[in-house]
Design an enzyme around this catalytic site. Structure first.
Site, PDB file in Angstrom:
ATOM      1  N   CYS A 103       0.805  -1.224   0.000  1.00 23.32           N
ATOM      2  CA  CYS A 103       0.000   0.000   0.000  1.00 23.32           C
ATOM      3  C   CYS A 103       0.835   1.270   0.000  1.00 23.32           C
ATOM      4  O   CYS A 103       0.300   2.364  -0.209  1.00 23.32           O
ATOM      5  CB  CYS A 103      -0.961  -0.014   1.181  1.00 23.32           C
ATOM      6  SG  CYS A 103      -1.966  -1.493   1.208  1.00 23.32           S
ATOM      7  N   HIS A 159      -3.219   7.075   3.178  1.00 24.34           N
ATOM      8  CA  HIS A 159      -3.670   5.761   2.718  1.00 24.34           C
ATOM      9  C   HIS A 159      -4.924   5.393   3.509  1.00 24.34           C
ATOM     10  O   HIS A 159      -4.990   5.571   4.719  1.00 24.34           O
ATOM     11  CB  HIS A 159      -2.544   4.746   2.957  1.00 24.34           C
ATOM     12  CG  HIS A 159      -2.974   3.332   2.741  1.00 24.34           C
ATOM     13  ND1 HIS A 159      -3.731   2.930   1.657  1.00 24.34           N
ATOM     14  CD2 HIS A 159      -2.772   2.205   3.488  1.00 24.34           C
ATOM     15  CE1 HIS A 159      -3.952   1.638   1.741  1.00 24.34           C
ATOM     16  NE2 HIS A 159      -3.400   1.179   2.838  1.00 24.34           N
ATOM     17  N   ASN A 204     -10.009  -0.455   1.662  1.00 23.20           N
ATOM     18  CA  ASN A 204      -8.572  -0.285   1.411  1.00 23.20           C
ATOM     19  C   ASN A 204      -8.260  -0.735  -0.019  1.00 23.20           C
ATOM     20  O   ASN A 204      -8.321  -1.925  -0.325  1.00 23.20           O
ATOM     21  CB  ASN A 204      -7.805  -1.135   2.438  1.00 23.20           C
ATOM     22  CG  ASN A 204      -6.302  -1.085   2.254  1.00 23.20           C
ATOM     23  OD1 ASN A 204      -5.806  -0.642   1.228  1.00 23.20           O
ATOM     24  ND2 ASN A 204      -5.576  -1.572   3.243  1.00 23.20           N
TER      25      ASN A 204
HETATM   26  N1  ACO Z   1     -16.956  -9.402  12.373  1.00 18.25           N
HETATM   27  C1  ACO Z   1     -17.185  -9.774  13.662  1.00 18.25           C
HETATM   28  N2  ACO Z   1     -16.192 -10.153  14.488  1.00 18.25           N
HETATM   29  C2  ACO Z   1     -14.948 -10.166  14.006  1.00 18.25           C
HETATM   30  C3  ACO Z   1     -14.637  -9.803  12.680  1.00 18.25           C
HETATM   31  C4  ACO Z   1     -15.709  -9.409  11.848  1.00 18.25           C
HETATM   32  N3  ACO Z   1     -15.528  -9.036  10.571  1.00 18.25           N
HETATM   33  N4  ACO Z   1     -13.306  -9.911  12.490  1.00 18.25           N
HETATM   34  C5  ACO Z   1     -12.778 -10.336  13.654  1.00 18.25           C
HETATM   35  N5  ACO Z   1     -13.768 -10.500  14.570  1.00 18.25           N
HETATM   36  C6  ACO Z   1     -13.650 -10.926  15.956  1.00 18.25           C
HETATM   37  C7  ACO Z   1     -12.428 -11.796  16.183  1.00 18.25           C
HETATM   38  O1  ACO Z   1     -12.724 -13.154  15.917  1.00 18.25           O
HETATM   39  C8  ACO Z   1     -12.143 -11.549  17.641  1.00 18.25           C
HETATM   40  O2  ACO Z   1     -13.034 -12.324  18.411  1.00 18.25           O
HETATM   41  P1  ACO Z   1     -12.526 -13.035  19.763  1.00 18.25           P
HETATM   42  O3  ACO Z   1     -12.097 -11.899  20.662  1.00 18.25           O
HETATM   43  O4  ACO Z   1     -13.735 -13.767  20.216  1.00 18.25           O
HETATM   44  O5  ACO Z   1     -11.377 -13.901  19.352  1.00 18.25           O
HETATM   45  C9  ACO Z   1     -12.539 -10.095  17.854  1.00 18.25           C
HETATM   46  O6  ACO Z   1     -13.438  -9.767  16.776  1.00 18.25           O
HETATM   47  C10 ACO Z   1     -11.375  -9.141  17.840  1.00 18.25           C
HETATM   48  O7  ACO Z   1     -10.547  -9.446  16.696  1.00 18.25           O
HETATM   49  P2  ACO Z   1      -9.310  -8.568  16.321  1.00 18.25           P
HETATM   50  O8  ACO Z   1      -8.694  -9.101  15.065  1.00 18.25           O
HETATM   51  O9  ACO Z   1      -8.428  -8.439  17.517  1.00 18.25           O
HETATM   52  O10 ACO Z   1     -10.041  -7.172  16.017  1.00 18.25           O
HETATM   53  P3  ACO Z   1      -9.458  -5.727  15.938  1.00 18.25           P
HETATM   54  O11 ACO Z   1     -10.161  -4.879  16.898  1.00 18.25           O
HETATM   55  O12 ACO Z   1      -7.968  -5.718  15.932  1.00 18.25           O
HETATM   56  O13 ACO Z   1      -9.966  -5.253  14.484  1.00 18.25           O
HETATM   57  C11 ACO Z   1      -9.096  -4.984  12.256  1.00 18.25           C
HETATM   58  C12 ACO Z   1      -9.540  -5.961  13.341  1.00 18.25           C
HETATM   59  C13 ACO Z   1     -10.309  -4.142  11.870  1.00 18.25           C
HETATM   60  C14 ACO Z   1      -8.617  -5.784  11.061  1.00 18.25           C
HETATM   61  C15 ACO Z   1      -7.982  -4.048  12.805  1.00 18.25           C
HETATM   62  O14 ACO Z   1      -7.022  -4.818  13.492  1.00 18.25           O
HETATM   63  C16 ACO Z   1      -7.311  -3.263  11.709  1.00 18.25           C
HETATM   64  O15 ACO Z   1      -7.924  -2.521  10.956  1.00 18.25           O
HETATM   65  N6  ACO Z   1      -5.983  -3.364  11.604  1.00 18.25           N
HETATM   66  C17 ACO Z   1      -5.213  -2.653  10.588  1.00 18.25           C
HETATM   67  C18 ACO Z   1      -5.147  -3.496   9.364  1.00 18.25           C
HETATM   68  C19 ACO Z   1      -4.629  -2.730   8.178  1.00 18.25           C
HETATM   69  O16 ACO Z   1      -4.537  -1.523   8.184  1.00 18.25           O
HETATM   70  N7  ACO Z   1      -4.294  -3.476   7.132  1.00 18.25           N
HETATM   71  C20 ACO Z   1      -3.901  -2.891   5.888  1.00 18.25           C
HETATM   72  C21 ACO Z   1      -2.457  -2.903   5.700  1.00 18.25           C
HETATM   73  S1  ACO Z   1      -2.046  -2.239   4.173  1.00 18.25           S
HETATM   74  C22 ACO Z   1      -1.480  -3.469   3.131  1.00 18.25           C
HETATM   75  O17 ACO Z   1      -0.355  -3.511   2.781  1.00 18.25           O
HETATM   76  C23 ACO Z   1      -2.353  -4.496   2.646  1.00 18.25           C
END
Ligand code: ACO
Length: 336
Positions: free
Chosen positions: A118, A258, A288
């Site tokens: 990205c 981004h 994204n």
């Molecule tokens: N719907 C419902 N529940 C979900 C979902 C969903 N879509 N996804 C995960 N959960 C659950 C998980 O199973 C977990 O449940 P548990 O506690 O019972 O195990 C809980 O929600 C928390 O999961 P986390 O993964 O810890 O959730 P988090 O609050 O970290 O949010 C997210 C996840 C939105 C992906 C966040 O971490 C994020 O945006 N991170 C940045 C990612 C990013 O920017 N990536 C792009 C990089 S750029 C590139 O090069 C591609």
């Protein structure tokens, strides 16, 4: 900033997104999730995805044509094509070669892809700056285009909610008026954090030797690690980029980051102490779109009257690698 480089003008910017829209409610048909969960954690409501045989080459071609039209530079005068591609339809021929052919750019000008996920567009801008700055090329087309939707794991609700498809393009040229549109630029990588986001290319060893472990070709992401890394690294880093430009945050008109997560965008906004009007976010409608997200946000911001040209902006990106980069740029009238 390195002195004595020839100045670079950002001449045109364009974008393109596919028509098909997948809403958060649509995703509830695939796995246990909800619009409320996705929107509160990411700021995303919907994303665009390629459909049928449409792919990143089609999107990239359209974005490039839009950028070229705005630039006033003739297709036959483009002398280098760089694509920032991390999820293209083919590993080779390069996306840039496909786009060169689609556009009918003559004279066998060089075309190559760069992979910085990205951050790719900022990396490509840095490379173009070096090439134009050294006088090697004059008019460079930069295209960022990915069809992430073909590579995400649609059974993984932690990552597939985030990504969408789209393309963005910049035409950059030597600034004949001597005014450099790059006020500062920097790109970085920490390869030791590669496991945060990765995608393997599946393959098998020669049958005459020991087999290798089998891998899939899907995006794997540790969202929490990415999130923590970005919110601890990017704000300080942006401060440095502004300082390198010899400016203060107040001097700069817009933050065009981004589009990966609205909460990450807000962390940068808070650091810069910017009101909402100075921060360009359209993640709600596109998710994204990898390296394309900055040009899409810029051009759409202009179309919607949120970005006034004849201004300055901080562009900043991060992605798999981990890679990151930022640039303070001048946005001249008429570029999009
Ligand atoms: N719907 C419902 N529940 C979900 C979902 C969903 N879509 N996804 C995960 N959960 C659950 C998980 O199973 C977990 O449940 P548990 O506690 O019972 O195990 C809980 O929600 C928390 O999961 P986390 O993964 O810890 O959730 P988090 O609050 O970290 O949010 C997210 C996840 C939105 C992906 C966040 O971490 C994020 O945006 N991170 C940045 C990612 C990013 O920017 N990536 C792009 C990089 S750029 C590139 O090069 C591609």
């Amino acid at each position: 900033m390195i002195k004595n480089l020839r100045p670079l003008r950002i001449a045109g910017v364009g974008y393109s997104v596919p028509d098909a829209i997948i809403t958060n409610d649509d995703l509830t048909k695939l796995y246990d999730t909800s619009d409320e969960w996705i929107y509160t954690r990411t700021g995303i409501k919907e994303r665009r995805v390629v459909s049928g045989n449409e792919n990143a080459v089609d999107l990239g071609e359209k974005a490039a044509r839009n950028a070229i039209a705005k630039s006033g530079i003739k297709i036959e005068d483009i002398d280098c094509v760089i694509a920032a591609a991390s999820a293209p339809p083919q590993l080779y021929p390069a996306l840039s070669c496909n786009i060169q052919t689609r556009l009918g750019i003559p004279n066998y000008v060089p075309a190559f892809d760069m992979t910085a996920a990205c951050s790719g567009l900022i990396y490509a801008l840095q490379v173009a700056r070096g090439l134009i700055g050294a006088g090697l090329y004059k008019n460079i087309l930069l295209v960022a285009s990915d069809n992430n939707s073909r590579l995400v794991d649609w059974e993984d609700r932690g990552s597939s909610i985030l990504f969408g498809d789209g393309a963005g393009a910049f035409v950059v040229t030597e600034a004949e008026d001597g005014v450099d549109d790059i006020l500062s630029i920097d790109v970085r990588a920490d390869g030791s954090l590669g496991q945060y986001i990765y995608m393997n290319i599946p393959g098998k060893n020669c049958p005459l030797v020991d087999p290798c472990d089998e891998t899939d070709a899907k995006i794997h992401m540790s969202g929490r690690d990415v999130y923590k890394f970005v919110v601890t690294t990017l704000p300080n880093y942006i401060d440095k980029c502004i300082e390198d430009a010899g400016m203060t945050a107040e001097d700069i008109d817009y933050l065009i980051p981004h589009q990966a997560n609205q909460r990450i965008i807000e962390a940068m906004q808070q650091r810069l102490n910017y009101p909402d009007e100075k921060v360009i976010s359209n993640i709600k409608y596109y998710g994204n779109t990898s390296a394309a997200s900055i040009p899409i946000a810029l051009v759409e911001g202009v179309e919607q009257g949120k970005v006034k040209l004849g201004s300055t902006a901080i562009l900043c990106g991060f992605g798999a690698g981990m890679t990151w980069g930022a640039a303070v740029v001048r946005l001249r009238d008429g570029i999009c």
